[in-house]
Design a protein around this motif. Structure first.
Motif, mmCIF file in Angstrom:
data_model
loop_
_atom_site.group_PDB
_atom_site.id
_atom_site.type_symbol
_atom_site.label_atom_id
_atom_site.label_comp_id
_atom_site.label_asym_id
_atom_site.label_seq_id
_atom_site.Cartn_x
_atom_site.Cartn_y
_atom_site.Cartn_z
ATOM 1 N N ASP A 23 14.813 14.251 13.787
ATOM 2 C CA ASP A 23 14.878 14.717 12.400
ATOM 3 C C ASP A 23 14.942 16.234 12.283
ATOM 4 O OD1 ASP A 23 12.214 14.767 13.199
ATOM 5 O OD2 ASP A 23 11.654 13.113 11.875
ATOM 6 N N ASP B 289 25.311 12.660 15.028
ATOM 7 C CA ASP B 289 25.325 11.254 15.455
ATOM 8 C C ASP B 289 23.965 10.744 15.912
ATOM 9 O OD1 ASP B 289 27.996 10.898 14.924
ATOM 10 O OD2 ASP B 289 28.638 11.443 16.957
ATOM 11 N N MET B 290 22.956 11.600 15.838
ATOM 12 C CA MET B 290 21.623 11.112 16.272
ATOM 13 C C MET B 290 20.511 11.590 15.348
ATOM 14 S SD MET B 290 21.203 13.129 19.866
ATOM 15 C CE MET B 290 22.325 14.442 20.271
ATOM 16 N N THR B 291 20.897 11.816 14.081
ATOM 17 C CA THR B 291 19.923 12.276 13.086
ATOM 18 C C THR B 291 20.046 11.426 11.825
ATOM 19 O OG1 THR B 291 21.602 13.927 12.494
ATOM 20 C CG2 THR B 291 19.738 14.709 13.779
ATOM 21 N N PRO B 292 18.952 11.230 11.115
ATOM 22 C CA PRO B 292 19.016 10.505 9.843
ATOM 23 C C PRO B 292 19.413 11.441 8.699
ATOM 24 C CG PRO B 292 16.747 11.106 10.307
ATOM 25 C CD PRO B 292 17.565 11.603 11.470
ATOM 26 N N GLN C 158 15.709 8.587 16.471
ATOM 27 C CA GLN C 158 16.563 9.655 15.965
ATOM 28 C C GLN C 158 15.760 10.960 15.911
ATOM 29 O OE1 GLN C 158 17.865 7.848 12.154
ATOM 30 N NE2 GLN C 158 19.912 8.009 12.996
ATOM 31 N N ARG D 74 22.611 11.005 22.553
ATOM 32 C CA ARG D 74 23.294 10.334 21.434
ATOM 33 C C ARG D 74 23.478 8.844 21.748
ATOM 34 N NH1 ARG D 74 29.006 10.999 20.613
ATOM 35 N NH2 ARG D 74 29.011 10.242 22.766
ATOM 36 N N SER E 22 24.772 16.300 17.181
ATOM 37 C CA SER E 22 23.500 16.130 16.467
ATOM 38 C C SER E 22 23.662 15.196 15.274
ATOM 39 C CB SER E 22 22.972 17.486 15.967
ATOM 40 O OG SER E 22 22.724 18.334 17.060
ATOM 41 N N VAL F 198 20.110 7.100 21.530
ATOM 42 C CA VAL F 198 19.695 6.910 20.127
ATOM 43 C C VAL F 198 20.502 5.760 19.522
ATOM 44 C CG1 VAL F 198 19.744 7.947 17.814
ATOM 45 C CG2 VAL F 198 18.853 9.265 19.757
ATOM 46 N N LYS F 199 21.814 5.757 19.802
ATOM 47 C CA LYS F 199 22.672 4.700 19.236
ATOM 48 C C LYS F 199 22.281 3.321 19.768
ATOM 49 C CE LYS F 199 26.412 6.808 17.136
ATOM 50 N NZ LYS F 199 27.816 6.859 16.785
#
Ligand code: DHB
Ligand code: MG
Length: 242
Positions: A152, A172-175, A150, A140, A170, A143-144
């Motif tokens: 998907d 916080d790290m997905t579109p 990210q 996370r 999850s 990704v940030k």
């Protein structure tokens, strides 16, 4: 309405479920194809390595891989590698560019690495050996920070007590549009047993995960009950909407 405690005997080992799995899988994924052989070899290697028989079934693996194709998922995060059987399904999907798979047990990672190497998919898979919480927290943060893309598609199939923690990480790290699937939430119907949840931490956590997802306006979700060679269980299927 009070629910009767599930009777395990009624929900286990119905021979029709395995027979349908075998029939359908045999026709949809003929044993003659190299992918079918690779996947069968992965299961055999996992079994011969002494890993528990708790991987997704062949039809469940194909369901997951089909979702990645339907959604065009490029980056998959898997929590719970075991011997890499579902990992192989994901990595073999032509939609998928990269699978990051996490397991706390180095033996699991080792067997999975061998399976992925045998499948010729090493370039598409990154293995992380750590607890799910440590690994997802670090992912996370990466990704940030923009140092990795990210995810998907997320498949959560590890220590069930942490299911909701994994969903939250999850998110916080997905579109928007990402798919998050939690395996094994139904547990032969025990999900509906509020009494059992008082003493069984897995059932308690499964119920809390479904309740929390229902309240979370970032997620649109459904639950699908399944039967098959892995008996009666089900998956919580979520889409991130905001
Ligand atoms: C168990 C775990 C799984 O991920 C699964 O698919 C089936 C069973 C278990 O821990 O019992
Ligand atoms: Mg599972």
């Amino acid at each position: 309405m009070a629910s009767a405690p599930p009777n395990d005997a009624l929900h286990e080992h119905d021979p029709r479920w395995s027979a349908v799995d075998e029939f359908a899988y045999g026709h949809l994924f003929p044993a003659s194809t190299s992918l079918s052989q690779t996947l069968a070899n992965a299961l055999k290697h996992q079994e011969q390595s002494g890993l528990p028989d708790i991987a997704v079934s062949p039809l469940q693996g194909s369901f997951l891989a089909l979702q990645t194709r339907l959604l065009g998922s490029k980056n998959v995060l898997e929590v719970g590698t075991l011997g890499g059987y579902s990992t192989t399904w994901f990595a073999a999907s032509e939609a998928v560019q990269k699978v990051v798979t996490v397991d706390f047990n180095p033996k699991h990672t080792q067997v999975a690495k061998e399976n992925i190497a045998n499948a010729g998919l090493t370039d598409k898979v990154e293995f992380i050996t750590d607890t799910g919480i440590n690994a997802l927290t670090k992912l996370r943060d990466e990704v940030k920070a923009g140092s990795r893309p990210q995810f998907d598609f997320v498949f959560i199939d590890a220590d069930k007590e942490n299911n909701h923690n994994y969903v939250k990480l999850s998110l916080d790290m997905t579109p928007v549009g990402a798919c998050i699937i939690v395996d094994n939430v139904v547990r032969r119907g025990k999900l509906a047993d509020a009494e059992l949840a008082k003493t069984n931490s897995v059932i308690k956590a499964s119920r809390e995960c479904v309740e929390a997802v229902g309240k979370d306006d970032r997620l649109d979700a459904t639950l699908i009950q399944t039967v098959g060679e892995k008996n009666y269980d089900g998956m919580l299927i979520c889409r991130k909407v905001k």
